[in-house]
Design an enzyme around this catalytic site. Structure first.
Site, PDB file in Angstrom:
ATOM      1  N   GLU B  55      13.300  -5.333  -9.829  1.00  0.00           N
ATOM      2  CA  GLU B  55      13.495  -4.727  -8.507  1.00  0.00           C
ATOM      3  C   GLU B  55      14.364  -3.475  -8.616  1.00  0.00           C
ATOM      4  O   GLU B  55      14.094  -2.456  -7.977  1.00  0.00           O
ATOM      5  CB  GLU B  55      14.152  -5.723  -7.538  1.00  0.00           C
ATOM      6  N   ASN B  59      13.301   0.362  -7.761  1.00  0.00           N
ATOM      7  CA  ASN B  59      14.041   1.192  -6.805  1.00  0.00           C
ATOM      8  C   ASN B  59      14.319   2.586  -7.366  1.00  0.00           C
ATOM      9  O   ASN B  59      14.240   3.574  -6.644  1.00  0.00           O
ATOM     10  CB  ASN B  59      15.347   0.510  -6.397  1.00  0.00           C
ATOM     11  N   ARG B 108       4.357   2.843  -0.323  1.00  0.00           N
ATOM     12  CA  ARG B 108       3.840   1.646   0.350  1.00  0.00           C
ATOM     13  C   ARG B 108       2.423   1.342  -0.084  1.00  0.00           C
ATOM     14  O   ARG B 108       2.032   0.186  -0.237  1.00  0.00           O
ATOM     15  CB  ARG B 108       3.849   1.837   1.879  1.00  0.00           C
TER      16      ARG B 108
HETATM   17  N1  LIG Z   1      18.246   3.569  -6.144  1.00  0.00           N
HETATM   18  C1  LIG Z   1      18.098   3.939  -4.849  1.00  0.00           C
HETATM   19  N2  LIG Z   1      18.247   5.238  -4.477  1.00  0.00           N
HETATM   20  C2  LIG Z   1      18.089   5.604  -3.203  1.00  0.00           C
HETATM   21  N3  LIG Z   1      17.799   4.741  -2.200  1.00  0.00           N
HETATM   22  C3  LIG Z   1      17.649   3.450  -2.498  1.00  0.00           C
HETATM   23  C4  LIG Z   1      17.782   2.965  -3.823  1.00  0.00           C
HETATM   24  N4  LIG Z   1      17.589   1.634  -3.811  1.00  0.00           N
HETATM   25  C5  LIG Z   1      17.337   1.291  -2.541  1.00  0.00           C
HETATM   26  N5  LIG Z   1      17.386   2.375  -1.732  1.00  0.00           N
HETATM   27  C6  LIG Z   1      17.213   2.398  -0.270  1.00  0.00           C
HETATM   28  O1  LIG Z   1      17.344   1.079   0.227  1.00  0.00           O
HETATM   29  C7  LIG Z   1      16.152   0.681   0.886  1.00  0.00           C
HETATM   30  C8  LIG Z   1      15.932  -0.779   0.707  1.00  0.00           C
HETATM   31  O2  LIG Z   1      15.699  -1.053  -0.663  1.00  0.00           O
HETATM   32  P1  LIG Z   1      14.869  -2.332  -1.063  1.00  0.00           P
HETATM   33  O3  LIG Z   1      14.722  -2.345  -2.528  1.00  0.00           O
HETATM   34  O4  LIG Z   1      15.490  -3.522  -0.406  1.00  0.00           O
HETATM   35  O5  LIG Z   1      13.473  -2.111  -0.347  1.00  0.00           O
HETATM   36  P2  LIG Z   1      12.334  -1.066  -0.744  1.00  0.00           P
HETATM   37  O6  LIG Z   1      12.569  -0.523  -2.083  1.00  0.00           O
HETATM   38  O7  LIG Z   1      12.205  -0.094   0.357  1.00  0.00           O
HETATM   39  O8  LIG Z   1      11.055  -1.989  -0.725  1.00  0.00           O
HETATM   40  P3  LIG Z   1      10.678  -3.108  -1.832  1.00  0.00           P
HETATM   41  O9  LIG Z   1      11.822  -3.192  -2.760  1.00  0.00           O
HETATM   42  O10 LIG Z   1      10.460  -4.360  -1.059  1.00  0.00           O
HETATM   43  O11 LIG Z   1       9.455  -2.605  -2.500  1.00  0.00           O
HETATM   44  C9  LIG Z   1      15.095   1.572   0.331  1.00  0.00           C
HETATM   45  O12 LIG Z   1      13.993   1.738   1.203  1.00  0.00           O
HETATM   46  C10 LIG Z   1      15.839   2.878   0.125  1.00  0.00           C
HETATM   47  O13 LIG Z   1      15.992   3.557   1.336  1.00  0.00           O
HETATM   48 MG   LIG Z   2      12.909  -1.822  -3.749  1.00  0.00          MG
END
Ligand SMILES: Nc1ncnc2c1ncn2[C@@H]1O[C@H](COP(=O)(O)OP(=O)(O)OP(=O)(O)O)[C@@H](O)[C@H]1O
Ligand SMILES: [Mg+2]
Ligand code: SF4
Lengths: 458, 147
Positions: B55, B59, B108
């Protein structure tokens, strides 16, 4: 035959092996090394998938089997074989003639193992209905896959479906039927015609069981040859009664998608052990979501691609598909034709447990293991990364691991040796001697008749 | 990988991650998994670590420009540091909420962006720390204890 622990039927014929490293590279568990110019199998690591046998250009791998004359000791001599065997024979012989041929070879009763398949179908479905069993549930049909999971994906062992394979079903079914006919248990000899070495291992040392109920194993290609010697060209006696419990589903069971179509709302079928390995990596990483059932088979085209088959696997598949169409659906076979106690038979299909047997660990002491791994990693830095196999290990990393486990030396790497020579650390003579020790003295002589050079073509 | 003898023996692994490169996301978690399996760490713990690291990798791939994964394994635990150069997270508390996502339409469409990554990391680690500076980058630290 008692259930030997960890029995492996595959052997290397030293007279034929040319130490070419093909098998070593094909092995999915890095179980082969070339030592003194010969392939050596580490039986702890071997999962009996047969990839080495398949990849050998000189047919140096052979498969041990029991002496067929052993059947003479029994009054009731049963041959159990998977349906794919029927698909091996030339089109001009029908199943009636093949059955008669098997009797001429010396058997008194002929049983295709995929019957009565409805029992196994019900039993697996019952297992899948239990919410507590981890998803995706993985079929235990292919014994090579079961061993691969126990050894290389130990955490997925809990996903294995605790139900036996068709040959167990048929063995119990055959015994019960013969007892009904008035036979005594000790008068019944069961022989299994196997398409592969994985089934041999699972019959001789069954997972989660102390003893095998089968008395002997015969290789399918051997039995095929025996039958072909005696098979009659003319129509034989009617023996269709022995196929009463055979169904369309049963005939297709051993083929790719033979199981997956019946189970779960989302199921996947994968054949070929290297494909399976790639998928299991993903599954282990939890990157596979929502799948209920996995049918995983070591051979390409599943058992039609078994190493002890005679025919071409694609032709076999096509023949069986046509044959299956002539048979009723499993659910249309009346329970009255089964005749034996169905609940009791079903009970025999349950496996108590399957335990993980991790193959790739550096010992139980964690700190020592960490230290070994670090050392192996340092060694890898010094190796060329060509994965040439000239050291007798399948790749540079494996050689490094062998070194920290005390099974190999730095000088086994021919490239390192070259560098040492250049740096004046060893003499050219010593370097050559090292290589000769690994590969045999005669290996490097110009000789058009040496092993591997005389019509043993690649 | 290198080993350091101190009071404790520490095994180190380092990887780099490229933003936008979804095809290669998962390499560090697979490698870490291989090492942990060789160390005979129990399957459940390995699974947690692999899920959390995957995960974190995704990210970086989905939201940042580039990053590194630093892994330290000692006798009793694994510590993973995932740091990236990227836009940073303005409101960490909000980002931690299940379902919150700023993922682009493109991301997405690749099956990511459910807003479950950070909550999943929380769930699968014993300790999770996030530091972030808007416009510069984010550092995620995860610790899992071995049983
Ligand atoms: N390394 C990062 N740099 C910048 N923004 C981040 C980072 N990690 C997370 N975020 C922000 O936090 C939000 C939530 O992260 P999370 O991993 O919970 O969900 P996601 O990445 O949007 O979706 P998913 O992980 O379910 O595919 C992201 O949409 C993004 O805005
Ligand atoms: Mg994510
Ligand atoms: S797919 Fe069939 S023939 Fe091949 S190893 Fe598995 S059980 Fe044996």
């Amino acid at each position: 035959m008692s259930g030997l622990p960890n029995y492996h039927a595959l052997k290397v014929d030293a007279a034929k092996c040319i130490g070419c490293t093909h098998c070593m590279k094909a092995c999915p568990t890095e179980a082969i090394r070339v030592i003194d110019g010969l392939a050596v199998i580490d039986h702890e690591r071997c999962v009996d998938c047969g990839q080495c046998h398949r990849s050998c250009p000189t047919q140096a791998f052979y498969v041990e089997q029991d002496d067929l004359t052993k059947i003479r000791a029994f009054k009731y001599r049963v041959i159990l074989f998977p349906s794919i065997m029927i698909g091996q024979f030339p089109e001009k012989y029908n199943e009636t003639q093949i059955y008669s041929g098997l009797k001429k070879v010396g058997f008194t009763h002929v049983f295709e193992v995929e019957q009565p398949i409805q029992l196994l179908l019900d039993s697996v479905n019952e297992y899948l209905r239990n919410e507590e069993n981890p998803k995706p549930a993985i079929s235990t049909y292919c014994p090579a896959i079961v061993r691969l999971i126990q050894g290389r994906y130990p955490s997925l062992t809990e996903n294995l479906i605790l139900r036996k394979a068709p040959h167990d079903l048929a063995a119990h079914f055959a015994i019960e039927r013969l007892l009904l006919e008035g036979a005594q248990r000790e008068e019944i000899g069961l022989f299994y015609a196997t398409p592969c070495i994985a089934k041999i291992a699972s019959v001789k040392s069954p997972v989660g069981e102390r003893e095998s109920i089968v008395d002997g194993i015969v290789n399918m290609n051997h039995l095929y040859n025996e039958v072909m010697k005696v098979i009659s060209e003319v129509e034989a006696e009617d023996n269709s009664e022995q196929r009463q419990n055979l169904s369309e589903e049963g005939i297709l069971w051993s083929q790719t998608r033979g199981e997956s179509g019946h189970f779960g709302s989302r199921s996947i079928a994968i054949d070929g052990i290297h494909n399976v390995v790639r998928f299991l990596e993903r599954l282990e990483n939890d990157q596979v979501k929502g799948v209920d059932f996995l049918e995983l088979r070591a051979c390409d085209q599943s058992c039609a691609g078994g190493i002890l088959l005679t025919g071409n696997r694609f032709l076999t598949v096509e023949k069986l598909e046509r044959r299956a169409k002539r048979y009723p659906s499993a659910k249309d076979i009346s329970e009255s034709t089964i005749r034996v106690d169905i609940e009791e038979l079903k009970q025999k299909l349950v496996i108590d447990s399957i335990s993980p047997k991790p193959l790739f660990i550096f010992g139980k002491d964690r700190v020592k293991a960490m230290e070994k791994m670090t050392r192996a990693q340092r060694i890898v830095c010094s190796l060329p990364g060509i994965d040439c196999g000239a050291c007798g290990a399948p790749n540079c990393h494996a050689l490094a691991e062998d070194m920290v486990n005390g099974k190999a030396k730095m000088s086994d790497c021919i490239f390192l040796q070259q560098m040492w020579e250049d740096e004046g650390k060893i003499t050219a003579r010593k370097a050559l001697q090292n290589v000769q020790k690994k590969w045999g003295k005669d290996r490097f002589k110009a000789d058009c008749n040496k092993r591997g050079r005389r019509n043993e073509g690649f | 990988m290198e080993g350091v003898w101190g009071r404790l023996f520490i095994l180190k692994l380092i990887f780099s991650i490229q933003g936008g490169d979804f095809t290669h996301a998962g390499h560090p978690s697979s490698e870490v998994k291989k090492v942990l399996k060789q160390l005979d760490i129990d399957g459940k713990t390995i699974k947690n670590i692999v899920i959390a690291l995957y995960e974190a990798e995704v990210n970086v791939v989905a939201h940042a420009w580039r990053g590194t994964v630093d892994v330290e394994i000692d006798e009793s635990k694994i510590t993973i540091l995932v740091s990236d150069e990227g836009p940073g997270i303005p409101d960490i508390e909000q980002a931690m909420q299940a379902g919150f996502s700023t993922a682009s339409k493109q991301v997405r469409e690749m099956g990511f962006g459910a807003g479950m990554g950070l909550p999943n990391m929380k769930k699968n680690t014993d300790e999770l720390y996030i530091e972030s500076e808007v416009g510069k980058g984010t550092t995620v630290k995860m610790v899992n204890n071995f049983s």
